[in-house]
Write an enzyme that holds these catalytic residues in place. Structure first.
Site, PDB file in Angstrom:
ATOM      1  N   ARG A  47      13.776   8.802   3.723  1.00 16.68           N
ATOM      2  CA  ARG A  47      12.999   8.070   2.716  1.00 16.68           C
ATOM      3  C   ARG A  47      12.800   8.879   1.439  1.00 16.68           C
ATOM      4  NH1 ARG A  47       8.259   4.836   5.849  1.00 16.68           N
ATOM      5  NH2 ARG A  47       9.521   3.760   7.391  1.00 16.68           N
ATOM      6  N   ASP A 150      -3.890  -3.010  -0.044  1.00 19.60           N
ATOM      7  CA  ASP A 150      -2.991  -2.067   0.626  1.00 19.60           C
ATOM      8  C   ASP A 150      -2.885  -0.856  -0.301  1.00 19.60           C
ATOM      9  OD1 ASP A 150      -0.716  -2.535   3.071  1.00 19.60           O
ATOM     10  OD2 ASP A 150      -0.304  -0.868   1.694  1.00 19.60           O
TER      11      ASP A 150
END
Ligand SMILES: C[S@@+](CC[C@H](N)C(=O)[O-])C[C@H]1O[C@@H](n2cnc3c(N)ncnc32)[C@H](O)[C@@H]1O
Length: 288
Positions: A47, A150
């Site tokens: 990632r 979030d």
């Protein structure tokens, strides 16, 4: 156990030493509360190499030190976004939604009631709450507002757009799809968009559950905090629960994920259904 540095095992674009992984672990824990397990090296490497490429960083040390030195660096947002896990689905853990419907109907008091999806990811959870409310009240304008938050700004952008591939609706009854989604044609074939009326019920905002200052006011009839506590350690979970309970209305419900256990917070919340909790009232605590 194999303790070989990752970089030495295979030929890699960037060297990724154990000390780099340890630094990533420390940084994401401090920033987002996410406690990365020791076996997540491969995931972290995959990632973050995308971020190294995007920022033109020559190696992990340079990239990580740049962030570590400057808490205000804009790259922090992309760093956090890269390390969150956002798996979600419409009506995930389906048994929660009839409980939510009954609870909200029983709490109806002529005022607008507030619900919070506190780890909303790409929005499916909040839209499922909104559909449940429309169905429960038999009205496209139920007396409910939903806040959906979030930490990850990428998933929030997807949530706001409300556009999904049709595969995401696989297990949804056709009547529900017809009522709440617009089907894409031509270049949009294979996609659906949530109807505007449903989108209007929800406000999407970034909020880090670890932040000490949540800009939230009033009480919520229900808080969904599902499948995020598993990424936090127990002291972090406890601190977050301590901050949820004053935000819950008197009979308010807290909906948690199926694999999350809160025996360590029995003084704060008590189980009142399958993975559904109520806060322990202060009076009850004093009587014990
Ligand atoms: C696995 S998803 C769960 C989504 C949804 N609640 C569900 O159960 O389907 C976990 C979400 O928690 C978010 N998250 C992780 N750390 C967070 C934090 N410190 N504050 C707020 N959200 C966080 C991630 O970005 C991710 O979208």
């Amino acid at each position: 156990m194999c303790t070989e540095p990752l970089a030495e095992k295979t030929l890699r674009e960037y060297a990724f030493a154990p000390r780099d992984f340890e630094l990533v672990k420390r940084m994401i824990y401090a920033r987002a509360g996410i406690a990365l397990a020791g076996n997540r090296q491969e995931m972290v490497y995959t990632r973050l190499t995308k971020r190294l490429r995007a920022t033109g960083s020559p190696d992990f040390s340079e990239y990580l030190n740049r962030l570590d030195k400057n808490a205000e660096d804009q790259e922090w947002e992309a760093f956090v976004n890269a390390l969150t896990t956002n798996l979600t689905a419409f009506f995930r853990e389906e048994h929660h939604f009839p409980i939510l419907a009954e609870h909200i109907k029983s709490r109806r008091n002529g005022q607008t009631m507030k619900l919070w999806s506190s780890a909303a990811s790409t929005g499916e959870e909040a839209y499922s709450m909104a559909m449940t409310m429309v169905e429960a009240f038999g009205s496209i304008k139920p007396p409910v507002r939903i806040l959906a938050t979030d930490i990850d700004t990428n998933v929030l952008a997807t949530a706001r757009r409300g556009i999904y591939t049709t595969e995401r609706l696989e297990n949804m009854p056709p009547a529900r799809i017809k009522r709440f989604f617009l089907k894409g044609n031509g270049r949009q074939a294979g996609f659906v968009q949530i109807k505007q009326e449903l989108r209007d019920m929800i406000t999407f905002r970034q909020l880090n559950l670890l932040d000490t200052n949540w800009p939230l006011y009033g009480k919520f009839e229900a808080i969904f905090c599902r499948n995020v506590m598993i990424y936090f350690d127990k002291p972090t979970q406890y601190r977050i629960l301590q901050r949820f309970t004053p935000l819950l209305g008197q009979e308010g419900l807290l909906f948690m994920g199926h694999s999350e256990i809160f025996a360590h917070a029995a003084d704060l919340i008590r189980l009142c259904g399958r993975t559904v909790y109520k806060k322990v009232e202060q009076d009850a605590k004093r009587e014990r």
